[in-house]
Scaffold this active site. Structure first.
Site, mmCIF file in Angstrom:
data_model
loop_
_atom_site.group_PDB
_atom_site.id
_atom_site.type_symbol
_atom_site.label_atom_id
_atom_site.label_comp_id
_atom_site.label_asym_id
_atom_site.label_seq_id
_atom_site.Cartn_x
_atom_site.Cartn_y
_atom_site.Cartn_z
ATOM 1 N N LYS A 1 -7.919 59.966 59.192
ATOM 2 C CA LYS A 1 -8.905 59.223 59.992
ATOM 3 C C LYS A 1 -9.252 59.976 61.273
ATOM 4 C CE LYS A 1 -11.395 56.217 62.130
ATOM 5 N NZ LYS A 1 -10.940 54.899 62.593
ATOM 6 N N LYS B 1 -11.420 58.295 72.880
ATOM 7 C CA LYS B 1 -10.066 57.929 72.459
ATOM 8 C C LYS B 1 -9.678 58.688 71.193
ATOM 9 C CE LYS B 1 -7.700 54.590 69.768
ATOM 10 N NZ LYS B 1 -7.925 53.546 68.764
#
Length: 298
Positions: A173, A243
């Site tokens: 991911k 992030k």
């Protein structure tokens, strides 16, 4: 988790978590217990058949398996600490957030010592995909855990991939996302060059999509956002991209590697945030790439 799953718990009902949970309620055929600090999504899901729980402890006691969709590993660790203390505690926790790999693996070891299985299963694609149940879900865990989870994950995703052991779902991911960000950076430069050379941006990207430069990012981020210059809020904003890019850099550092393109893209995202686009869709970085918006002084 050796016995049959009879009750599901879901914690974290934000932009992605609420529609994911709604699909579990509608498709799993099992009771789904829900909890969030915000009352509104809990009420909406209760209206769809979810079971509202007053606390994490109550949800833990009622659930065989708990899915988490939270902002970061910090919240995941905090929630898991509470779930562990419940009596009875859930038998398995599935983190569908995007979380730091090393801390996810450490958390898995801590939970295992308490007799609780842990699987990482972060999701990719959009809020619309979460609503339609067509997410891409990358799973880190044993082959046995993956097979047991596949029917439930299939309620939320159309593409559910076993990537390897604990943490591998997060690795895929994180690297998927940094690849997208780097590609959007490259597309921003290509679009700027093409426009300054006198070509229409839409015609340029349509032409590129017919050749070897074609990509998912070109057809989606490029044609749907960069070309029309549309960067709405509440669609994977710059803050979220920073992030995830930071997670990729941390992963690289753990392996003793210095990734120059990823570092530059992370820096560009930070400059885009500082220029006032923190809540906008992350392809807004083009406004700094093409010079329309000046980067703020350090």
């Amino acid at each position: 988790m050796t016995t049959q799953i009879e009750n599901i718990g879901f914690v974290g009902l934000g932009v992605m978590g609420e529609p994911m949970c709604a699909n579990l309620i509608g498709k799993s055929g099992l009771p789904v217990h829900v909890y969030d600090q915000s009352a509104a999504p809990v009420e909406r899901l209760a209206a769809k058949g979810g079971i509202a729980e007053p606390s994490l402890e109550a949800l833990a006691q009622a659930s065989d398996i708990v899915f988490l969709s939270l902002p970061s590993i910090a919240q995941v660790e905090t929630v898991c600490a509470t779930l562990m203390q419940a009596s009875p505690a859930p038998r398995m926790i599935v983190d569908m957030s995007t979380s730091e790999v090393a801390r996810s693996r450490a958390l898995a070891s801590k939970l295992a010592a308490a007799g609780i299985e842990f699987v990482d299963a972060p999701v990719a694609r959009t809020a619309a995909a979460a609503a339609s149940g067509t997410l891409f879900i990358t799973v880190g865990g044993s082959a046995d855990q993956f097979e047991r989870l596949r029917p439930l994950l299939g309620c939320m995703g159309s593409d559910v991939l076993h990537c390897g052991g604990t943490g591998c779902g997060q690795i895929v991911k994180i690297l998927n996302n940094i690849m997208v960000f780097m590609t959007v950076n490259a597309l921003s430069e290509v679009l700027t060059i093409g426009r300054r050379a006198g070509m229409d941006g839409k015609e340029l990207f349509e032409a590129l999509s017919q050749g070897s430069a074609d990509s998912f990012a070109l057809r989606n981020h490029g044609m749907k956002s960069l070309v029309p210059d549309s960067f709405p809020e509440k669609v994977f904003p710059v803050d979220y991209a920073i992030k995830d890019a930071s997670l990729a850099l941390a992963l690289a550092a753990e392996g003793g590697f210095e990734p120059h393109i990823a570092q530059y893209t992370h820096g560009l995202l930070c400059r885009t945030r500082d220029a006032g686009f923190s809540k906008n869709y992350h392809p807004a970085m083009i406004r700094l790439v093409d010079g329309r918006v000046a980067a703020q002084p350090a």
